[in-house]
Design a protein around this motif. Structure first.
Motif, short mmCIF file in Angstrom:
data_model
loop_
_atom_site.label_atom_id
_atom_site.label_comp_id
_atom_site.label_asym_id
_atom_site.label_seq_id
_atom_site.Cartn_x
_atom_site.Cartn_y
_atom_site.Cartn_z
N VAL A 138 -16.29 52.50 52.33
CA VAL A 138 -17.18 52.79 53.46
C VAL A 138 -16.89 53.99 54.31
O VAL A 138 -17.72 54.80 54.78
N VAL A 139 -15.82 54.24 54.69
CA VAL A 139 -15.39 55.29 55.61
C VAL A 139 -15.34 56.81 55.09
O VAL A 139 -15.54 57.57 55.69
N LEU A 140 -14.99 56.98 53.57
CA LEU A 140 -14.89 58.14 53.14
C LEU A 140 -15.16 57.78 51.48
O LEU A 140 -14.38 57.86 50.60
N ALA A 162 -2.29 55.36 56.28
CA ALA A 162 -3.11 56.07 55.17
C ALA A 162 -4.42 56.21 55.59
O ALA A 162 -4.98 57.19 55.49
N VAL A 163 -5.07 55.22 56.00
CA VAL A 163 -6.50 55.19 56.22
C VAL A 163 -6.74 56.10 57.46
O VAL A 163 -7.72 57.09 57.17
N ASP A 164 -6.01 55.98 58.48
CA ASP A 164 -6.02 57.02 59.56
C ASP A 164 -5.85 58.60 59.01
O ASP A 164 -6.93 59.32 59.76
N SER A 165 -5.00 59.09 58.34
CA SER A 165 -4.97 60.22 57.98
C SER A 165 -5.89 60.48 57.05
O SER A 165 -6.34 61.78 57.07
N ILE A 166 -6.43 59.88 56.03
CA ILE A 166 -7.35 60.02 54.97
C ILE A 166 -8.66 60.45 55.70
O ILE A 166 -9.43 61.36 55.33
N LYS A 167 -8.92 59.65 56.69
CA LYS A 167 -10.17 59.86 57.33
C LYS A 167 -10.25 61.29 58.22
O LYS A 167 -11.24 61.90 58.23
#
Length: 200
Positions: free
Chosen positions: A71-73, A39-44
């Motif tokens: 933090v990332v998005l 999820a994190v990888d795809s959302i970024k």
């Protein structure tokens, strides 16, 4: 068009929910994942407007993903969708700053309205969850939760002392305080209760 990413480890539910939301004229499902890291990888990469997130997923749970997204998005709004009305989960979600927290037994129409409201800057929380949290607040301090998490991982008192830079007497005092607060007989019961409530 509201661009939605969905993270849910139950594939059938993920597919059904995605298909129903795609029928809404102003909503588009742009991606899906069945574990937290995926999820994190795809959302970024996809940069959705809203992420619908389950809590209990493999690799990283939904609350960990929500915390990372801050933090990332930070532009991505997170709505937690869960089966579990656990006050501890709700409490943690509020602290992280999620935009919505809803139970999965609601209707698609209600979910679509919640998504639109979140896009307008509102926060949307299930009243049942709010009531449960008020009724049963987490009695454990941050340090007590840390100790119970380490105990749940199978750490010995000696291992806890070196990890937390505390004396063994202090760790034992914290543990007896935890047992007393949760009104249980031992650390095993304390871990079980705290997990059930979502406090650790």
């Amino acid at each position: 068009m509201i661009r939605i990413f969905m993270a849910e480890d139950q594939r059938m539910l993920l597919g059904a929910l995605g298909a129903l939301l795609n029928l809404e004229e102003d909503i588009e499902i742009i991606g899906q994942a069945t574990d937290g890291q995926e999820a994190v990888d795809s959302i970024k990469r996809l940069q959705p407007d809203v992420c619908l997130m389950d809590i209990e997923m493999p690799v990283k749970n939904g609350l960990e993903v929500a915390e990372e997204l801050k933090v990332v998005l930070p532009t991505c709004k997170v709505i937690i969708l869960t089966t579990f009305a656990r006050p501890g989960y709700f409490e943690r979600a509020i602290k992280i700053g999620v935009h919505g927290y809803l139970l999965k037994d609601g209707s698609i129409e209600d979910l679509a309205v919640a998504i639109r409201n979140v896009m307008k800057g509102q926060r949307v929380f299930d009243p049942e969850l709010m009531f449960d949290t008020i009724r049963e607040a987490n009695p454990l301090t941050t340090r007590e939760r840390e100790i119970l998490v380490l105990a749940a991982e199978g750490k010995t008192t000696k291992e806890m002392t070196s990890e937390l830079f505390l004396s063994s007497g202090t760790v034992r005092n914290y543990m007896s305080e935890i047992i007393q607060k949760l009104e249980v007989k031992n650390r095993i019961e304390a871990i079980r209760i705290a997990k059930e409530k979502g406090w650790i």
